[in-house]
Design a protein around this motif. Structure first.
Motif, PDB file in Angstrom:
ATOM      1  N   LYS A 532       0.836  -1.204   0.000  1.00 18.29           N
ATOM      2  CA  LYS A 532       0.000   0.000   0.000  1.00 18.29           C
ATOM      3  C   LYS A 532       0.872   1.256   0.000  1.00 18.29           C
ATOM      4  O   LYS A 532       2.027   1.208   0.414  1.00 18.29           O
ATOM      5  N   PRO A 533       0.307   2.411  -0.420  1.00 16.71           N
ATOM      6  CA  PRO A 533       1.085   3.664  -0.384  1.00 16.71           C
ATOM      7  C   PRO A 533       1.145   4.217   1.042  1.00 16.71           C
ATOM      8  O   PRO A 533       0.680   5.324   1.323  1.00 16.71           O
ATOM      9  N   GLN A 534       1.691   3.439   1.934  1.00 11.75           N
ATOM     10  CA  GLN A 534       1.756   3.826   3.351  1.00 11.75           C
ATOM     11  C   GLN A 534       3.172   3.593   3.879  1.00 11.75           C
ATOM     12  O   GLN A 534       3.890   2.733   3.388  1.00 11.75           O
ATOM     13  N   PHE A 535       3.531   4.381   4.898  1.00 14.73           N
ATOM     14  CA  PHE A 535       4.808   4.167   5.580  1.00 14.73           C
ATOM     15  C   PHE A 535       4.634   4.501   7.052  1.00 14.73           C
ATOM     16  O   PHE A 535       3.730   5.245   7.441  1.00 14.73           O
ATOM     17  N   LEU A 536       5.520   3.942   7.869  1.00 18.52           N
ATOM     18  CA  LEU A 536       5.435   4.121   9.321  1.00 18.52           C
ATOM     19  C   LEU A 536       6.722   4.760   9.826  1.00 18.52           C
ATOM     20  O   LEU A 536       7.817   4.406   9.390  1.00 18.52           O
ATOM     21  N   THR A 537       6.577   5.718  10.742  1.00 19.45           N
ATOM     22  CA  THR A 537       7.747   6.334  11.374  1.00 19.45           C
ATOM     23  C   THR A 537       7.626   6.210  12.889  1.00 19.45           C
ATOM     24  O   THR A 537       6.522   6.174  13.430  1.00 19.45           O
ATOM     25  N   ASP A 548      -0.330   7.938   5.304  1.00 13.57           N
ATOM     26  CA  ASP A 548      -0.786   7.659   3.942  1.00 13.57           C
ATOM     27  C   ASP A 548      -0.057   8.631   3.022  1.00 13.57           C
ATOM     28  O   ASP A 548      -0.234   9.844   3.139  1.00 13.57           O
ATOM     29  N   SER A 549       0.747   8.118   2.100  1.00 12.06           N
ATOM     30  CA  SER A 549       1.563   8.993   1.250  1.00 12.06           C
ATOM     31  C   SER A 549       0.733   9.707   0.185  1.00 12.06           C
ATOM     32  O   SER A 549       1.197  10.670  -0.428  1.00 12.06           O
ATOM     33  N   SER A 550      -0.491   9.245  -0.057  1.00  9.71           N
ATOM     34  CA  SER A 550      -1.354   9.889  -1.053  1.00  9.71           C
ATOM     35  C   SER A 550      -2.105  11.081  -0.452  1.00  9.71           C
ATOM     36  O   SER A 550      -2.124  12.174  -1.021  1.00  9.71           O
ATOM     37  N   SER A 551      -2.722  10.873   0.715  1.00  8.30           N
ATOM     38  CA  SER A 551      -3.463  11.959   1.365  1.00  8.30           C
ATOM     39  C   SER A 551      -2.558  12.824   2.233  1.00  8.30           C
ATOM     40  O   SER A 551      -2.941  13.918   2.642  1.00  8.30           O
ATOM     41  N   CYS A 723      19.064   2.379   0.593  1.00 12.58           N
ATOM     42  CA  CYS A 723      17.930   1.589   0.086  1.00 12.58           C
ATOM     43  C   CYS A 723      18.030   1.463  -1.427  1.00 12.58           C
ATOM     44  O   CYS A 723      18.338   2.443  -2.115  1.00 12.58           O
ATOM     45  N   ARG A 724      17.751   0.270  -1.919  1.00  8.64           N
ATOM     46  CA  ARG A 724      17.718   0.020  -3.355  1.00  8.64           C
ATOM     47  C   ARG A 724      16.267   0.045  -3.814  1.00  8.64           C
ATOM     48  O   ARG A 724      15.376  -0.421  -3.097  1.00  8.64           O
ATOM     49  N   SER A 725      16.031   0.598  -4.992  1.00  3.49           N
ATOM     50  CA  SER A 725      14.666   0.587  -5.528  1.00  3.49           C
ATOM     51  C   SER A 725      14.274  -0.850  -5.864  1.00  3.49           C
ATOM     52  O   SER A 725      15.128  -1.712  -6.095  1.00  3.49           O
ATOM     53  N   HIS A 726      12.971  -1.112  -5.901  1.00 10.78           N
ATOM     54  CA  HIS A 726      12.488  -2.476  -6.142  1.00 10.78           C
ATOM     55  C   HIS A 726      12.820  -2.954  -7.550  1.00 10.78           C
ATOM     56  O   HIS A 726      12.989  -4.149  -7.782  1.00 10.78           O
ATOM     57  N   LEU A 770       8.910   3.680  -1.544  1.00  9.77           N
ATOM     58  CA  LEU A 770       7.595   3.064  -1.375  1.00  9.77           C
ATOM     59  C   LEU A 770       7.524   1.792  -2.227  1.00  9.77           C
ATOM     60  O   LEU A 770       8.351   1.563  -3.111  1.00  9.77           O
ATOM     61  N   HIS A 771       6.495   1.002  -1.982  1.00  8.40           N
ATOM     62  CA  HIS A 771       6.428  -0.343  -2.589  1.00  8.40           C
ATOM     63  C   HIS A 771       6.493  -0.325  -4.109  1.00  8.40           C
ATOM     64  O   HIS A 771       6.987  -1.274  -4.733  1.00  8.40           O
ATOM     65  N   ASP A 772       6.015   0.759  -4.753  1.00 10.73           N
ATOM     66  CA  ASP A 772       6.003   0.812  -6.220  1.00 10.73           C
ATOM     67  C   ASP A 772       7.086   1.729  -6.783  1.00 10.73           C
ATOM     68  O   ASP A 772       7.063   2.051  -7.976  1.00 10.73           O
ATOM     69  N   ASP A 773       8.012   2.170  -5.947  1.00 11.83           N
ATOM     70  CA  ASP A 773       9.125   3.041  -6.355  1.00 11.83           C
ATOM     71  C   ASP A 773       8.685   4.414  -6.845  1.00 11.83           C
ATOM     72  O   ASP A 773       9.470   5.143  -7.455  1.00 11.83           O
ATOM     73  N   SER A 774       7.429   4.795  -6.600  1.00  5.93           N
ATOM     74  CA  SER A 774       6.952   6.097  -7.081  1.00  5.93           C
ATOM     75  C   SER A 774       7.494   7.240  -6.233  1.00  5.93           C
ATOM     76  O   SER A 774       7.691   8.361  -6.717  1.00  5.93           O
ATOM     77  N   TYR A 775       7.714   6.970  -4.957  1.00  2.00           N
ATOM     78  CA  TYR A 775       8.208   7.990  -4.046  1.00  2.00           C
ATOM     79  C   TYR A 775       9.314   7.415  -3.166  1.00  2.00           C
ATOM     80  O   TYR A 775       9.394   6.197  -2.944  1.00  2.00           O
ATOM     81  N   LEU A 776      10.116   8.327  -2.648  1.00  2.47           N
ATOM     82  CA  LEU A 776      11.130   7.991  -1.651  1.00  2.47           C
ATOM     83  C   LEU A 776      10.781   8.744  -0.368  1.00  2.47           C
ATOM     84  O   LEU A 776      10.375   9.904  -0.422  1.00  2.47           O
ATOM     85  N   ILE A 777      10.943   8.089   0.769  1.00  2.00           N
ATOM     86  CA  ILE A 777      10.728   8.735   2.065  1.00  2.00           C
ATOM     87  C   ILE A 777      12.078   8.857   2.760  1.00  2.00           C
ATOM     88  O   ILE A 777      12.856   7.906   2.776  1.00  2.00           O
TER      89      ILE A 777
END
Length: 792
Positions: A532-537, A548-551, A723-726, A770-777
């Motif tokens: 999912k487009p989510q991450f935890l800190t 939620d990285s989208s909202s 971190c390496r991209s997927h 992120l899981h789809d490599d669209s963004y980096l956190i």
């Protein structure tokens, strides 16, 4: 008395042992230095003389010991050299600065008391000698290995055995390449820049904890505030952010020009990656184009610029600023000409606010610890008049200042009183005693003449009419924290910044909604959801937040008992494991944030939580030098301890699993690379068994596929996260200098080029795609910010 004597005797023995260790350390460092000089001299002779091979110097022979304490036979060409020379145990980094110092001073880490039966007490580093290319003698006709020298870092390539050796702080780090690259690899080849770039998309967080008057609404509908070295312009209705990124270190203050377009921001002194001092200064910029218009005070301000304000009555052509020097110098500038008009020592104590009088451009009011001063600008000098408290008890701190419509000065202080000072005088004309319980952190005069005061201890927002009679009182919920600053918003709304780094939007009658929130202490833990487009800190503030990285909003937040250090999602995404600074770790349900289980391993911080790709194991890297392995079942809900991997001589820093979940690679604080079969907690010392393993992730900072990311002169602690991209084309790092670097993957060429991105003002503690490599956190340590970068 006998006990005292015994204690004194023990202390003396410990001191003697520490001295002996220091001598050993010095001797080892000297041997390594001499060996390096000898190698370099021979390399120079070989260049001048015939094409004889450079004999490789073996380092000090250590007898390798495996985990069960049995001595291994001497190493053959198939065994795995470990990266370290002299033994060192670096102390635990409660914060980054301690890690850094521990890594860069010649100190022996704290001694650990070990029982005679403990295998750790008798072990040395497995395969810890830095051997020559093969176990055999080097032939006379062998061509010499290419050598690159870079400050503290030297890189050599042994083609015969297929490895690259790098030196970090004099310690050899040997990295074997896959078999299919042994023949074709060339250390001197140039690496390419990555095809993709990063663009700052969103900044999470707000700096309210220790900064004042840093929140304003612009006519464009954008709320302007700052965190780290980024000034954020956030349109809440359209859910869009723009960013001013002209600063190179922490922004500490902000002022909006009367034209509501021009903005001034002041920053602290910083240090560049090459150790040069970056001057504190003020930047004046256009909030529409985000272009920098003027830079003021480069070389003039000391330590930081803490207060700034534009004049109001002369078209805003003047700007005043206070720095953080011992004398807290107040200066006045013609910002368009970049000329300093006047300067004066303001106070030996802290200054909290400085502002121009709304109708008299020549009057500036400053307040702070034990003072309120009225300054008059007269022919290039500033003349001071002290505020006279007379019958009123002088407060310890005058915390904030604003002005009424008729030109009176209004102050809020640490005693909870609001005092009104008659226009043109330094005397009190009106006093509201006990307006708040505890200090008044903020005052804001609304357009309609209503005065709003914000309390610290009582967290109350109180509105007052023109006669200073109370109209309304509302309490900010405790979870948001004390009021730090108040600003007028649209209609009857106000914006509130709190000391817990929330920005709230609400009315004077209540109902506050957070529009921005962030962490309030050092931030280290970061994990991305596998699907999912989510991450935890999570951080040292004991807060865990799923975003939620989208909202760009939190899905949920939770507070735990211990400071959090690390996090990792189960491959199903159903649960997430959190590692703390006390050895305790917990597993939470990702949907409900409910606690699934709690365990404790050791008593030191857990730096890495990493589930295997198949979800059947959890590996936990601890600062007690062990890797704890747990079997996982029931979709991440049941845990059974398998054992612990013992072999490292320093704290665990990074872990990676193989694609088939059969192997584990680990890095430690003394630059070791070790390999394990986690299901049996056994170390793998065979090079041939490990060199061709395919790794599911790439977070270890040491390894053949990533060694090119290390900058010249690095001391081995500069890179915190990798971190390496997927899709396995990009590699990103976060470093100690607040920079995010984007490399091509694999990154196995010396001095690999990268795209470099600023924004953080502290060490970047973690990075993750992120899981789809669209963004980096990326997460900032002491700047407590989270930055989301679009991959473009």
């Amino acid at each position: 008395m006998e006990v005292t004597d015994r204690i004194a005797s023990l202390e003396q023995r410990v001191q003697m042992q520490e001295d002996e260790l220091q001598l050993l350390k010095s001797a080892l460092a000297d041997v390594v230095r001499r060996l390096n000089i000898s190698e370099e001299q021979q390399a120079m002779q070989n260049r001048k003389g015939p094409t004889k091979a450079r004999p490789l110097m073996p380092t000090l022979p250590l007898r390798p010991v495996v985990n069960n304490g049995t001595v291994l036979p001497k190493k053959t060409s198939g065994s795995l050299p470990s990266p370290s020379g002299a033994r060192k145990d670096t102390s635990s980094p409660a914060n980054k600065s301690t890690v850094k110092r521990a890594g860069s001073t010649e100190r022996v880490g704290p001694m650990r008391r070990e029982s005679p039966g403990d295998p750790k007490s008798s072990r040395t580093r497995t395969g810890s000698t830095s051997s020559n290319c093969s176990g055999k003698k080097t032939s006379e006709s062998k061509p010499k290995d290419p050598v690159f020298s870079a400050g503290k870092r030297r890189v050599t390539h042994c083609k015969e055995e297929g490895y690259v050796k790098m030196f970090l702080r004099g310690r050899p780090v040997t990295m074997y390449m896959p078999k299919d690259q042994v023949e074709s690899y060339n250390l001197e080849a140039k690496a390419d820049l990555p095809a993709k770039k990063l663009k700052l998309d969103w900044v999470y967080g707000y700096r309210g904890r220790d900064c004042r008057s840093n929140l304003y609404l612009l006519p464009t509908g954008e709320t302007v505030y700052f965190i780290a070295s980024v000034v954020v312009l956030y349109n809440v209705e359209e859910q869009l952010q723009r960013h001013y990124t002209g600063h190179n270190d922490d922004v500490k203050c902000l002022a909006v020009h009367p034209d509501k377009i021009t903005i001034a921001t002041g920053q602290v002194a910083g240090t560049s990656p090459d150790g040069k001092q970056l001057c504190p200064h003020v930047r004046v910029w256009d909030s529409v184009s985000l272009n920098t218009l003027h830079v003021l005070g480069m070389g003039f301000f000391d330590r930081a610029v803490t207060c700034i304000a534009f004049s109001k009555s002369n078209g805003g052509s003047n700007l005043c600023a206070v720095d953080d020097s011992n004398d807290h110098v107040l200066s006045v500038w013609d910002w368009q000409k970049e000329e300093r008009l006047a300067e004066v020592k303001c106070s030996n104590e802290a200054v909290f606010a400085a502002d121009f009088h709304p109708t008299d451009t020549n009057i500036i009011v400053t307040c702070g610890k034990s003072h309120l001063y009225f300054w008059t600008l007269e022919s290039g000098s500033l003349v001071k008049k002290q505020g006279l408290f007379e019958k009123q008890e002088k407060p310890k701190f005058v915390l904030c200042v604003t002005f009424s419509e008729n030109g009176d000065t209004i102050t809020g202080d640490s005693s909870g009183n609001i005092l009104v000072w008659g226009k043109g005088t330094n005397r009190i004309s009106c006093a509201i005693q006990g307006a708040h319980e505890g200090g008044i952190f903020a005052l804001c005069m609304l357009r309609n003449g209503t005065l709003v005061s914000g309390g610290g201890k009582d967290r109350k927002l109180v509105s007052w009419d023109g006669n200073y009679q109370k109209i309304q009182e509302v309490e900010i919920p405790e979870s948001y924290g004390p009021v730090r600053t108040v600003a007028e918003s649209k209609g009857e709304c106000v914006l509130i910044g709190t000391t817990r780094n929330y920005v709230l939007q609400g009315t004077l009658y209540g109902e506050f909604n957070p529009i921005t929130q962030g962490h309030t202490d050092e931030l280290w833990g970061l994990a991305v959801h596998p699907s999912k487009p989510q991450f935890l800190t999570c951080g040292h503030d004991k807060h865990i937040t799923l975003w939620d990285s989208s909202s760009h909003h939190p899905v949920w937040s939770k507070t735990i008992e211990d400071a959090a250090q690390s996090a990792g999602f189960h491959s199903s995404g159903a649960v997430v494991a959190i590692g703390t600074q006390t050895g305790r770790w917990l597993v939470l349900d990702t949907e409900t944030k409910d606690l699934v289980t709690v365990h404790t391993d050791g008593s030191e911080q857990l730096s890495v939580m990493r589930y295997s790709p198949d979800g059947h194991f959890l590996a936990i890297g601890s600062h007690d030098n062990y890797i704890y392995i747990y079997g996982v079942s029931d979709n991440g809900r049941k845990y059974s301890r398998v054992g612990k991997c013992s072999g490292h001589s320093s704290f665990i820093t990074h872990l990676d699993w193989s694609v088939d979940s059969q192997y584990l690679m680990s890095n430690s604080g003394d630059y070791e690379i070790l390999y394990w079969i986690p299901s049996a907690c056994k170390q793998v010392v065979s090079v041939e068994a490990t060199r061709d393993i395919e790794w599911a992730s790439c977070t270890c900072t040491l390894g053949f596929q990533v060694f090119g990311l290390w900058p010249e002169g690095s001391d081995g602690t500069d890179i915190n996260g990798v971190c390496r991209s997927h899709e396995k084309k990009l590699l990103v790092t976060g470093d100690d200098f607040g920079k995010v670097h984007l490399f091509s993957y694999p990154c196995s060429q010396f001095r690999a080029p990268s795209h470099i991105y600023g924004g953080h003002s502290s060490h970047v503690t973690n990075v993750n795609f992120l899981h789809d490599d669209s963004y980096l956190i990326s997460t900032g340590g002491k700047d407590m910010s989270i930055m989301q970068w679009r991959v473009v």
